[in-house]
Design a protein around this motif. Structure first.
Motif, PDB file in Angstrom:
ATOM      1  N   GLY A   1      -7.345   6.852 -13.992  1.00 19.32           N
ATOM      2  CA  GLY A   1      -7.128   5.704 -12.979  1.00 19.32           C
ATOM      3  C   GLY A   1      -6.345   6.029 -11.752  1.00 19.32           C
ATOM      4  N   THR A   2      -5.711   7.080 -11.660  1.00 20.35           N
ATOM      5  CA  THR A   2      -5.008   7.342 -10.212  1.00 20.35           C
ATOM      6  C   THR A   2      -6.135   7.861  -9.327  1.00 20.35           C
ATOM      7  N   GLU A   3      -7.132   8.768 -10.028  1.00 16.81           N
ATOM      8  CA  GLU A   3      -8.270   9.409  -9.213  1.00 16.81           C
ATOM      9  C   GLU A   3      -9.120   8.480  -8.938  1.00 16.81           C
ATOM     10  N   MET A   4      -9.245   7.232  -9.643  1.00 19.57           N
ATOM     11  CA  MET A   4     -10.181   6.103  -9.157  1.00 19.57           C
ATOM     12  C   MET A   4      -9.611   5.695  -7.823  1.00 19.57           C
ATOM     13  N   ILE A   5      -8.101   5.245  -7.892  1.00 24.63           N
ATOM     14  CA  ILE A   5      -7.534   4.634  -6.777  1.00 24.63           C
ATOM     15  C   ILE A   5      -7.881   5.531  -5.407  1.00 24.63           C
TER      16      ILE A   5
ATOM     17  N   ASN B   1       3.621  18.794  -0.820  1.00 26.04           N
ATOM     18  CA  ASN B   1       3.904  19.182   0.598  1.00 26.04           C
ATOM     19  C   ASN B   1       4.001  17.997   1.467  1.00 26.04           C
ATOM     20  N   ARG B   2       3.385  16.895   1.358  1.00 22.99           N
ATOM     21  CA  ARG B   2       3.140  15.723   1.827  1.00 22.99           C
ATOM     22  C   ARG B   2       3.629  14.543   1.197  1.00 22.99           C
ATOM     23  N   ILE B   3       4.461  14.531   0.353  1.00 27.36           N
ATOM     24  CA  ILE B   3       4.963  13.554  -0.725  1.00 27.36           C
ATOM     25  C   ILE B   3       5.485  12.392   0.008  1.00 27.36           C
ATOM     26  N   PHE B   4       6.447  12.904   1.256  1.00 25.13           N
ATOM     27  CA  PHE B   4       7.084  11.755   1.827  1.00 25.13           C
ATOM     28  C   PHE B   4       6.248  11.302   3.102  1.00 25.13           C
ATOM     29  N   GLN B   5       5.078  11.509   3.222  1.00 25.52           N
ATOM     30  CA  GLN B   5       4.333  10.955   4.238  1.00 25.52           C
ATOM     31  C   GLN B   5       3.549   9.654   3.763  1.00 25.52           C
ATOM     32  N   THR B   6       3.226   8.863   4.848  1.00 26.01           N
ATOM     33  CA  THR B   6       2.616   7.650   4.304  1.00 26.01           C
ATOM     34  C   THR B   6       1.221   7.615   4.331  1.00 26.01           C
ATOM     35  N   ILE B   7       0.532   6.671   3.832  1.00 25.92           N
ATOM     36  CA  ILE B   7      -0.916   6.664   3.546  1.00 25.92           C
ATOM     37  C   ILE B   7      -1.760   6.719   4.856  1.00 25.92           C
ATOM     38  N   TYR B   8      -0.976   6.429   5.967  1.00 26.13           N
ATOM     39  CA  TYR B   8      -1.745   6.577   7.314  1.00 26.13           C
ATOM     40  C   TYR B   8      -1.944   7.872   7.548  1.00 26.13           C
ATOM     41  N   ASP B   9      -1.033   8.898   7.413  1.00 26.29           N
ATOM     42  CA  ASP B   9      -1.245  10.289   7.488  1.00 26.29           C
ATOM     43  C   ASP B   9      -2.111  10.816   7.058  1.00 26.29           C
TER      44      ASP B   9
ATOM     45  N   PHE C   1       0.816  -1.335   0.069  1.00 23.34           N
ATOM     46  CA  PHE C   1       0.034   0.103  -0.024  1.00 23.34           C
ATOM     47  C   PHE C   1       0.899   1.125   0.026  1.00 23.34           C
ATOM     48  N   HIS C   2       2.058   1.059   0.751  1.00 24.24           N
ATOM     49  CA  HIS C   2       2.868   2.390   0.529  1.00 24.24           C
ATOM     50  C   HIS C   2       3.406   2.560  -0.821  1.00 24.24           C
ATOM     51  N   GLY C   3       3.812   1.414  -1.459  1.00 28.29           N
ATOM     52  CA  GLY C   3       4.203   1.622  -2.791  1.00 28.29           C
ATOM     53  C   GLY C   3       3.209   2.040  -3.629  1.00 28.29           C
ATOM     54  N   LEU C   4       1.863   1.472  -3.555  1.00 30.38           N
ATOM     55  CA  LEU C   4       0.804   2.055  -4.333  1.00 30.38           C
ATOM     56  C   LEU C   4       0.313   3.325  -4.135  1.00 30.38           C
ATOM     57  N   ARG C   5       0.636   3.993  -2.745  1.00 27.90           N
ATOM     58  CA  ARG C   5       0.103   5.458  -2.408  1.00 27.90           C
ATOM     59  C   ARG C   5       1.346   6.112  -3.300  1.00 27.90           C
ATOM     60  N   THR C   6       2.532   5.834  -3.449  1.00 28.29           N
ATOM     61  CA  THR C   6       3.782   6.510  -4.064  1.00 28.29           C
ATOM     62  C   THR C   6       3.456   6.590  -5.385  1.00 28.29           C
ATOM     63  N   ALA C   7       3.220   5.107  -6.126  1.00 26.88           N
ATOM     64  CA  ALA C   7       3.038   5.125  -7.461  1.00 26.88           C
ATOM     65  C   ALA C   7       1.798   5.984  -8.136  1.00 26.88           C
TER      66      ALA C   7
END
Length: 675
Positions: free
Chosen positions: A621-625, A639-647, A604-610
């Motif tokens: 497609g990305t908007e659908m994700i 500005n929050r690009i290095f944050q995780t999906i939990y943030d 999920f972290h990889g998916l968040r970044t990708a």
């Protein structure tokens, strides 16, 4: 965020060099040229300009905030190519209505295609109708009067083609011949420019013929306003030196601009040397340079006036010659009826703007129109075009470098009130960033809707591919480096049934790999975790690769290296998929729930970044994700690009994802590709 996780992330971030991250402006204007209003969008418009401009504009919206980015373009409604095409269609009874009806019809078709390709443009305007045309006339008048008051215009009387059979002056595309510029490969030369954009005086056109009567026209004197482009030679040289020190300026742009900064030259065939010697006493001073193994030699002059005088003498003696690329006065006006009317200056009336100069400042008009729609004050456009905090990015085809790289830059500098400089002060028109793309070749031949090779239109391609498949492929074509061949299998008569489709290479990364990763993540969460992502620490190596990819992506976007971005994302997304397949197999075989949770956390972290990185490339497609992650628009904020999906979750333990039905795709294939 858990303190241990935060410390671990900070430790990893510190191990990556982030001190040299590229700087982006506070505000930005993005433009994408202007398609002529005599036809719908062709392959080059979408594949060579609009897709790249839209991708960059979308990235900037995520990077600096959507409220700080304006993306404008519009239909180029005026000019002889449009009036001539309209005349032909009316003559053949293929179109009824006025010429403005004609361009409005094509404008609507162009706008429809832009929407179909997910081109998220703030304003796609038009120069001849609507509120944008009113503002464009005002801007055009202000621009020429500013150039005149600053002393940068010349009133020049030249010879113009005149059709004696029909008793009319001929403009632009109403005259065809051979380009007189040495080494030009254009198939057609027109009144004062060829199909590749080379400029010359009408009298220099070789073998001219009227497209109206088919007869050879004669020359008659006309008076027009010209911009003194040749007087900006030194400033343009300084500007090129500055560009050479910028890491994100394409070498091809600099190389092409330099070609026009050479001294005035005449090329004469070596077999004409005796004739040339016979008029030596009448010719202005020049230096003769032998081109070694070439069939011609060069006559190099100190200034344009001497070269033009020599041209007249050579023509009188029927000595064959061609002129070299150099700076010449840039024509601003003409007598074509279908054009933006010019103001009366020094009693010269009834002129219209030549289409090229008014199209260069049209993006300013369109920016003003867009801001006017937002009820901003009249001078708000200056915050975007005249501020040191703002940058303008213009995406163009390489054929138009002369106009944008020389004429536009010089005219913008000419609006400065004090000593002219390549570094305008606050409040003066800033010099835009130019991103020029090479040609898209269709089946290895230059694609042109008016040439012999007829490629499919941008609309026709959508009968075989999705917009996101095409967007991805166009970005991967390396057009920033060289011309590239577009070879869609459905349109290639030489393609065999067993052959793969080259156009699907980048699209398969979306429809096969990233789509598989996203579906696997959602379905696994639904099966084992009640639709909630397990909460835990992301593996160090997963965090490290994501940070590396983010920083490299940002650097490549700054340099407009879209093809390298596609390679970068190919590696990153495939690595996510490999990690999933390898580790989830072990977890399933051993019924290891702890490992399964970790695989999901990392995936999920990889998916968040990708997803964030691919947002500008494949927005649908990305908007659908993001929608199925059940997260708001802050998800895209760099500005929050290095944050995780939990943030992005109020309560990660309780955050539920939107339920994904079976066999639902985030990145879809075209129906014609599904067997």
């Amino acid at each position: 965020m858990n303190k241990d996780i935060e410390n671990k992330i900070n430790t990893i971030k510190e191990s990556i060099d982030i001190s040299n991250r590229p700087k982006f402006p506070k505000r930005a204007v993005v433009t994408a040229g202007m398609p002529y209003g005599n036809k719908e969008l062709h392959l080059g418009h979408i594949g060579g300009v609009f897709t790249h401009a839209d991708t960059f504009a979308r990235f900037l919206r995520d990077r600096i905030g959507k409220e700080n980015v304006i993306f404008v373009s519009g239909t180029d409604c005026y000019g002889s190519p449009i009036s001539e095409h309209y005349r032909q269609l009316v003559s053949s009874e293929e179109f009824e209505g006025t010429i403005n009806d004609f361009v409005q019809y094509n404008y609507k078709r162009q706008k429809e295609v832009l929407n179909l390709y997910n081109i998220d443009i703030n304003l796609f305007a038009a120069s001849s109708f609507g509120h944008s045309s009113e503002i464009h006339r005002e801007v055009s008048n202000e621009f020429i009067q500013k150039l005149y008051s600053n002393g940068h215009l010349a009133k020049i009387t030249t010879s113009q083609f005149y059709d004696t059979d029909l008793n009319v002056f001929l403009n632009g595309r109403q005259v065809v011949g051979q380009c007189p510029i040495e080494g030009c490969s254009s198939e057609k030369g027109y009144a004062d420019e060829c199909s590749l954009g080379h400029q010359y005086m009408p009298v220099d056109l070789i073998n001219p013929k009227s497209t109206l009567s088919g007869k050879k026209p004669e020359m008659r004197d006309v008076t027009n306003w010209y911009f003194k482009l040749d007087s900006f030679h030194n400033l343009l040289e300084k500007w090129v030196e500055y560009l050479e020190g910028i890491p994100n300026c394409r070498p091809s742009l600099i190389r092409t601009i330099k070609e026009f900064l050479k001294p005035p030259v005449i090329y004469v065939k070596k077999d004409q040397l005796d004739l040339l010697n016979s008029i030596q006493d009448k010719l202005p001073k020049y230096t003769l340079q032998d081109e070694n193994k070439k069939s011609s030699f060069m006559m190099v002059f100190d200034d344009l006036e001497k070269r033009d005088k020599a041209c007249l003498l050579l023509a009188e003696k029927s000595i064959r010659f061609r002129t070299g690329k150099t700076l010449v006065p840039f024509r601003l006006t003409g007598n074509i009826e279908w054009g933006v009317p010019t103001p009366s200056i020094e009693g010269i009336d009834n002129l219209t703007f030549w289409v090229w100069p008014e199209s260069l400042w049209a993006p300013i008009s369109f920016t003003k129109t867009y801001l006017d729609q937002l009820n901003n004050q009249n001078d708000a456009w200056k915050e975007w075009w005249c501020s040191l905090d703002s940058e303008v990015y213009q995406f163009i085809g390489e054929d138009n470098i002369y106009f944008y790289g020389l004429a536009e830059m010089a005219m913008f500098m000419a609006t400065q009130d004090k000593e002219l400089t390549i570094h305008p002060s606050e409040g003066q028109l800033q010099l835009p960033n130019l991103i020029s793309n090479s040609h898209i070749l269709f089946l290895d031949k230059k694609a042109s809707s008016s040439g012999k090779v007829k490629p499919p239109t941008a609309r026709e391609l959508l009968d075989y591919y999705t917009a996101e498949q095409l967007r991805s492929h166009f970005l991967g074509l390396s057009l920033g480096i060289r011309s590239a061949s577009f070879q869609p299998k459905p349109f290639n008569p030489k393609a065999l049934e067993k052959d793969s489709d080259p156009v699907l290479k980048e699209g398969n990364l979306l429809t096969n790999v990233l789509n598989r990763v996203a579906r696997s993540c959602f379905y696994t969460v639904q099966q084992y975790y009640n639709g909630r992502i397990p909460v835990g620490n992301i593996s160090d190596e997963v965090l490290y690769e994501s940070y590396q990819t983010i920083l490299e992506f940002e650097k490549l976007m700054y340099k407009y290296e879209f093809h390298t971005i596609m390679n970068l994302m190919d590696t990153y997304i495939r690595n996510i998929n490999k990690g999933w397949v390898k580790n989830m197999k072990v977890a399933d075989e051993n019924e290891d729930s702890k490992l399964r949770s970790q695989v999901l956390i990392d995936a999920f972290h990889g998916l968040r970044t990708a997803t964030v990185l691919m947002h500008s490339i494949a927005p649908e497609g990305t908007e659908m994700i993001r929608e199925y992650l059940n997260l708001d628009e802050k998800f895209w904020n760099w500005n929050r690009i290095f944050q995780t999906i939990y943030d992005f979750m109020d309560n990660p333990q309780e955050h539920s994802l939107k339920f994904l039905e079976p066999r639902v795709d985030f990145f879809k294939k075209h129906p014609s590709q599904i067997v």
